[in-house]
Scaffold this active site. Sequence first.
Site, PDB file in Angstrom:
ATOM      1  N   LEU A 117      -1.237  13.229  11.620  1.00 49.07           N
ATOM      2  CA  LEU A 117      -2.090  13.129  12.761  1.00 49.07           C
ATOM      3  C   LEU A 117      -1.493  11.763  13.433  1.00 49.07           C
ATOM      4  O   LEU A 117      -2.182  11.314  14.281  1.00 49.07           O
ATOM      5  CB  LEU A 117      -3.457  12.587  12.235  1.00 49.07           C
ATOM      6  CG  LEU A 117      -4.350  14.035  12.365  1.00 49.07           C
ATOM      7  CD1 LEU A 117      -5.736  13.485  11.981  1.00 49.07           C
ATOM      8  CD2 LEU A 117      -4.520  14.900  13.586  1.00 49.07           C
ATOM      9  N   SER A 118      -0.358  10.888  12.683  1.00 44.03           N
ATOM     10  CA  SER A 118      -0.160   9.521  13.090  1.00 44.03           C
ATOM     11  C   SER A 118       0.301   9.556  14.652  1.00 44.03           C
ATOM     12  O   SER A 118      -0.037   8.598  15.212  1.00 44.03           O
ATOM     13  CB  SER A 118       1.002   9.066  12.281  1.00 44.03           C
ATOM     14  OG  SER A 118       0.326   8.793  10.970  1.00 44.03           O
TER      15      SER A 118
ATOM     16  N   LYS B 281       6.889   6.419  -0.056  1.00 45.99           N
ATOM     17  CA  LYS B 281       6.279   5.157   0.163  1.00 45.99           C
ATOM     18  C   LYS B 281       7.027   4.243  -0.973  1.00 45.99           C
ATOM     19  O   LYS B 281       7.031   2.968  -0.729  1.00 45.99           O
ATOM     20  CB  LYS B 281       4.638   5.214   0.053  1.00 45.99           C
ATOM     21  CG  LYS B 281       4.215   5.930   1.056  1.00 45.99           C
ATOM     22  CD  LYS B 281       2.525   5.705   0.719  1.00 45.99           C
ATOM     23  CE  LYS B 281       1.812   6.505   1.924  1.00 45.99           C
ATOM     24  NZ  LYS B 281       0.306   6.493   1.790  1.00 45.99           N
TER      25      LYS B 281
ATOM     26  N   ASN C 186       3.712   1.573   3.462  1.00 49.29           N
ATOM     27  CA  ASN C 186       3.602   2.678   4.263  1.00 49.29           C
ATOM     28  C   ASN C 186       3.866   2.315   5.861  1.00 49.29           C
ATOM     29  O   ASN C 186       3.598   3.164   6.786  1.00 49.29           O
ATOM     30  CB  ASN C 186       2.010   3.155   4.348  1.00 49.29           C
ATOM     31  CG  ASN C 186       0.959   2.205   5.067  1.00 49.29           C
ATOM     32  OD1 ASN C 186       1.341   1.237   4.864  1.00 49.29           O
ATOM     33  ND2 ASN C 186      -0.182   2.789   5.474  1.00 49.29           N
TER      34      ASN C 186
ATOM     35  N   ASP D 183      -2.739   0.704   3.941  1.00 52.40           N
ATOM     36  CA  ASP D 183      -3.816   1.562   3.370  1.00 52.40           C
ATOM     37  C   ASP D 183      -4.621   0.631   2.646  1.00 52.40           C
ATOM     38  O   ASP D 183      -6.160   1.162   2.762  1.00 52.40           O
ATOM     39  CB  ASP D 183      -3.232   2.489   2.111  1.00 52.40           C
ATOM     40  CG  ASP D 183      -2.180   3.633   2.723  1.00 52.40           C
ATOM     41  OD1 ASP D 183      -2.777   4.071   4.059  1.00 52.40           O
ATOM     42  OD2 ASP D 183      -1.542   4.190   2.147  1.00 52.40           O
TER      43      ASP D 183
ATOM     44  N   ALA E  49      -5.965  10.031 -10.270  1.00 56.15           N
ATOM     45  CA  ALA E  49      -5.307   8.859 -10.738  1.00 56.15           C
ATOM     46  C   ALA E  49      -3.655   8.634  -9.863  1.00 56.15           C
ATOM     47  O   ALA E  49      -2.697   8.450 -10.440  1.00 56.15           O
ATOM     48  CB  ALA E  49      -4.902   9.077 -12.174  1.00 56.15           C
ATOM     49  N   GLY E  50      -3.631   9.428  -8.850  1.00 55.52           N
ATOM     50  CA  GLY E  50      -2.481   9.359  -7.934  1.00 55.52           C
ATOM     51  C   GLY E  50      -2.149   7.975  -7.342  1.00 55.52           C
ATOM     52  O   GLY E  50      -2.914   7.064  -7.456  1.00 55.52           O
TER      53      GLY E  50
ATOM     54  N   GLY F  16     -11.725  10.485   5.107  1.00 46.94           N
ATOM     55  CA  GLY F  16     -10.106  10.327   5.222  1.00 46.94           C
ATOM     56  C   GLY F  16      -9.899   9.872   6.581  1.00 46.94           C
ATOM     57  O   GLY F  16      -8.825   9.034   6.773  1.00 46.94           O
TER      58      GLY F  16
END
Length: 275
Positions: free
Chosen positions: A18-19, A68, A89, A105, A129-130, A238
């Site tokens: 969507l950026s 990233k 990012n 972020d 935990a990512g 989000g």
Amino acid sequence: MSDNNKAAVLGSPIAHSLSPVLHRAAYAELGLTDWTYDRFEVDEAGLPGFIEKLGPEWAGLSLTMPLKRAIIPLLDEITDTAASVEAVNTVVFTADGRRTGDNTDIPGMLSALRERGVETVERAAVLGAGATASSALAALSRICTGEVTAYVRSDARAEEMRGWGERLGVEVRTAPWADAAEAFGAPLTIATTPAGTTDALATAVPDRPGTLFDVLYEPWPTALATAWSDRGGAVVGGLDLLVHQAVLQVEQMTGRSPAPLAAMREAGTAALAAR
């Protein structure tokens, strides 16, 4: 045309990003008619070659998975915020040709929470935990005065989250995913897991829950977010995160501030509804 007026988002896969919608909406609102923002399918192997081919007309880049961390060795410097989670990012090309990496972020999360009235919490819970979970811990390091409990699926992930806690100065306790419903007793729960992962937990949402920050934006609302809202809890989604971090990117890349948050959110909402 101005000297540097090109920007883009890189990643793989990138087709659904969507950026471009958000950044182009900002350019239109700011009257930056000669600015362009595109998307490019770039993986880790192709990243160095892509970066080296960029000319002086480039103002900045947005980076998504899996780039990233891969971008860091290709930069001249990164901010303390980016270094804290080893993730960039946002890249801004300065007038003298330097490449500076940042992470929007983390402040984007804080801005999205602040918009819902969450300034500080005495404790919090993180589901998952990512890479997004480490950003969540970095954000919580600034607003959480007590313990953060991370609900994870393996001992290795638990060790990883405790390591991030030590690095970021956050008191992290880990718990098995089987106990994830216990997260909902915290004033703030941040869900960082892939689509569908938390659906089975929707029936466990208590009456009068605190705030849920679910980092997913598609599909939206998630089953968990719906159940949370139905029980009167505040929900941050989000898209809120995506818009707030993009606002900071636009400001850094264009030098124009403030970026038009409302116009960007409206464009993002419309784009999602059209899918």
